[in-house]
Design a protein around this motif. Structure first.
Motif, PDB file in Angstrom:
ATOM      1  N   ILE A  72       1.465   2.798   3.827  1.00 53.12           N
ATOM      2  CA  ILE A  72       0.962   2.364   2.523  1.00 53.12           C
ATOM      3  C   ILE A  72       2.112   2.484   1.538  1.00 53.12           C
ATOM      4  O   ILE A  72       2.670   3.569   1.369  1.00 53.12           O
ATOM      5  CB  ILE A  72      -0.230   3.230   2.067  1.00 53.12           C
ATOM      6  CG1 ILE A  72      -1.362   3.132   3.084  1.00 53.12           C
ATOM      7  CG2 ILE A  72      -0.705   2.790   0.691  1.00 53.12           C
ATOM      8  CD1 ILE A  72      -2.501   4.061   2.829  1.00 53.12           C
TER       9      ILE A  72
ATOM     10  N   PRO B 127      -6.121  -1.331  -6.254  1.00 54.88           N
ATOM     11  CA  PRO B 127      -4.968  -1.756  -5.441  1.00 54.88           C
ATOM     12  C   PRO B 127      -4.970  -3.248  -5.133  1.00 54.88           C
ATOM     13  O   PRO B 127      -3.927  -3.817  -4.818  1.00 54.88           O
ATOM     14  CB  PRO B 127      -5.087  -0.917  -4.174  1.00 54.88           C
ATOM     15  CG  PRO B 127      -6.466  -0.400  -4.147  1.00 54.88           C
ATOM     16  CD  PRO B 127      -6.958  -0.368  -5.551  1.00 54.88           C
ATOM     17  N   ASP B 128      -6.120  -3.905  -5.245  1.00 57.42           N
ATOM     18  CA  ASP B 128      -6.162  -5.349  -5.035  1.00 57.42           C
ATOM     19  C   ASP B 128      -5.364  -6.080  -6.109  1.00 57.42           C
ATOM     20  O   ASP B 128      -4.805  -7.148  -5.859  1.00 57.42           O
ATOM     21  CB  ASP B 128      -7.605  -5.855  -5.024  1.00 57.42           C
ATOM     22  CG  ASP B 128      -8.373  -5.390  -3.795  1.00 57.42           C
ATOM     23  OD1 ASP B 128      -7.716  -5.058  -2.785  1.00 57.42           O
ATOM     24  OD2 ASP B 128      -9.604  -5.346  -3.842  1.00 57.42           O
TER      25      ASP B 128
ATOM     26  N   TYR C 292      -0.784   3.045  -7.971  1.00 56.85           N
ATOM     27  CA  TYR C 292      -1.871   2.296  -8.593  1.00 56.85           C
ATOM     28  C   TYR C 292      -3.179   3.062  -8.484  1.00 56.85           C
ATOM     29  O   TYR C 292      -3.936   3.174  -9.448  1.00 56.85           O
ATOM     30  CB  TYR C 292      -2.028   0.925  -7.900  1.00 56.85           C
ATOM     31  CG  TYR C 292      -1.466  -0.228  -8.677  1.00 56.85           C
ATOM     32  CD1 TYR C 292      -0.104  -0.332  -8.927  1.00 56.85           C
ATOM     33  CD2 TYR C 292      -2.291  -1.231  -9.153  1.00 56.85           C
ATOM     34  CE1 TYR C 292       0.407  -1.401  -9.631  1.00 56.85           C
ATOM     35  CE2 TYR C 292      -1.779  -2.302  -9.853  1.00 56.85           C
ATOM     36  CZ  TYR C 292      -0.440  -2.377 -10.090  1.00 56.85           C
ATOM     37  OH  TYR C 292       0.058  -3.435 -10.784  1.00 56.85           O
ATOM     38  N   VAL C 293      -3.463   3.574  -7.296  1.00 56.75           N
ATOM     39  CA  VAL C 293      -4.714   4.301  -7.079  1.00 56.75           C
ATOM     40  C   VAL C 293      -4.736   5.580  -7.903  1.00 56.75           C
ATOM     41  O   VAL C 293      -5.754   5.922  -8.521  1.00 56.75           O
ATOM     42  CB  VAL C 293      -4.906   4.599  -5.583  1.00 56.75           C
ATOM     43  CG1 VAL C 293      -6.095   5.516  -5.348  1.00 56.75           C
ATOM     44  CG2 VAL C 293      -5.077   3.304  -4.805  1.00 56.75           C
TER      45      VAL C 293
ATOM     46  N   PHE D 256      -2.594  -4.939  -7.406  1.00 51.96           N
ATOM     47  CA  PHE D 256      -1.209  -4.846  -6.938  1.00 51.96           C
ATOM     48  C   PHE D 256      -0.926  -5.944  -5.923  1.00 51.96           C
ATOM     49  O   PHE D 256       0.095  -6.631  -6.001  1.00 51.96           O
ATOM     50  CB  PHE D 256      -0.932  -3.476  -6.314  1.00 51.96           C
ATOM     51  CG  PHE D 256       0.405  -3.390  -5.636  1.00 51.96           C
ATOM     52  CD1 PHE D 256       1.549  -3.148  -6.378  1.00 51.96           C
ATOM     53  CD2 PHE D 256       0.526  -3.572  -4.269  1.00 51.96           C
ATOM     54  CE1 PHE D 256       2.788  -3.087  -5.768  1.00 51.96           C
ATOM     55  CE2 PHE D 256       1.764  -3.516  -3.653  1.00 51.96           C
ATOM     56  CZ  PHE D 256       2.891  -3.268  -4.409  1.00 51.96           C
ATOM     57  N   THR D 257      -1.842  -6.117  -4.976  1.00 52.04           N
ATOM     58  CA  THR D 257      -1.658  -7.137  -3.938  1.00 52.04           C
ATOM     59  C   THR D 257      -1.593  -8.524  -4.562  1.00 52.04           C
ATOM     60  O   THR D 257      -0.736  -9.341  -4.202  1.00 52.04           O
ATOM     61  CB  THR D 257      -2.808  -7.069  -2.916  1.00 52.04           C
ATOM     62  OG1 THR D 257      -2.878  -5.742  -2.393  1.00 52.04           O
ATOM     63  CG2 THR D 257      -2.601  -8.047  -1.789  1.00 52.04           C
TER      64      THR D 257
ATOM     65  N   GLU E   5       3.966   2.159  -4.245  1.00 53.54           N
ATOM     66  CA  GLU E   5       3.444   1.496  -5.434  1.00 53.54           C
ATOM     67  C   GLU E   5       1.919   1.412  -5.397  1.00 53.54           C
ATOM     68  O   GLU E   5       1.251   1.563  -6.423  1.00 53.54           O
ATOM     69  CB  GLU E   5       4.028   0.085  -5.572  1.00 53.54           C
ATOM     70  CG  GLU E   5       5.511   0.051  -5.852  1.00 53.54           C
ATOM     71  CD  GLU E   5       6.351   0.018  -4.579  1.00 53.54           C
ATOM     72  OE1 GLU E   5       5.788   0.047  -3.457  1.00 53.54           O
ATOM     73  OE2 GLU E   5       7.577  -0.018  -4.706  1.00 53.54           O
ATOM     74  N   VAL E   6       1.356   1.182  -4.214  1.00 50.38           N
ATOM     75  CA  VAL E   6      -0.098   1.105  -4.076  1.00 50.38           C
ATOM     76  C   VAL E   6      -0.720   2.474  -4.337  1.00 50.38           C
ATOM     77  O   VAL E   6      -1.737   2.591  -5.027  1.00 50.38           O
ATOM     78  CB  VAL E   6      -0.492   0.577  -2.684  1.00 50.38           C
ATOM     79  CG1 VAL E   6      -1.998   0.631  -2.483  1.00 50.38           C
ATOM     80  CG2 VAL E   6       0.006  -0.841  -2.487  1.00 50.38           C
TER      81      VAL E   6
END
Length: 139
Positions: free
Chosen positions: A71, A85-86, A78-79, A88-89, A74-75
């Motif tokens: 993982i 996290p979506d 975000y959390v 970020f994606t 950066e994700v």
């Protein structure tokens, strides 16, 4: 592609970890209820809950070796910031598409410059550049 046995093992490890995390969350919630409604007679219950939580952390630490997922940091950030996290994606895909368009534009510009240069060389130096295969072979 991973063999089926590795996928099953990884899936089982992941399920165990998920169950441990759910149990940990439940224990943390129960501890918060006990602490909120703390009475001096409940001191023993608090210590039991804390020890139970510590055991869950130990089990989670042991289960991490059975996982192979990565993982990005950066994700995780975000959390931790309470963000989805979506998002970020989505931003990552948009940024990648933008960079891809930029790179394709550069490739097209270089190709057009090569064609223009070949044409100009052919016109300016017809004796030296009768055969412009030199430029075609470099692509």
């Amino acid at each position: 592609m991973q063999p089926q046995k590795d996928q099953d093992s990884n899936s089982a490890s992941r399920q165990l970890l998920e169950n441990q995390l759910n149990d940990l969350l439940q224990n943390l919630f129960e501890l918060s209820v006990i602490v909120y409604d703390f009475q001096s007679a409940g001191n023993n219950r608090v210590w039991k809950k804390i020890n139970n939580i510590i055991e869950h952390y130990k089990e989670i630490e042991q289960l991490k070796d059975g996982l192979e997922e990565y993982i990005p940091e950066e994700v995780i950030n975000y959390v931790e910031q309470g963000r989805n996290p979506d998002i970020f994606t989505q931003k990552f895909v948009e940024r990648t598409a933008t960079e891809n368009q930029f790179t394709n534009g550069k490739i097209k510009a270089v190709d057009e410059f090569k064609q223009l240069l070949t044409k100009e060389f052919s016109q300016s130096f017809p004796d030296l550049y009768d055969n412009t295969d030199i430029f075609k072979s470099t692509t």
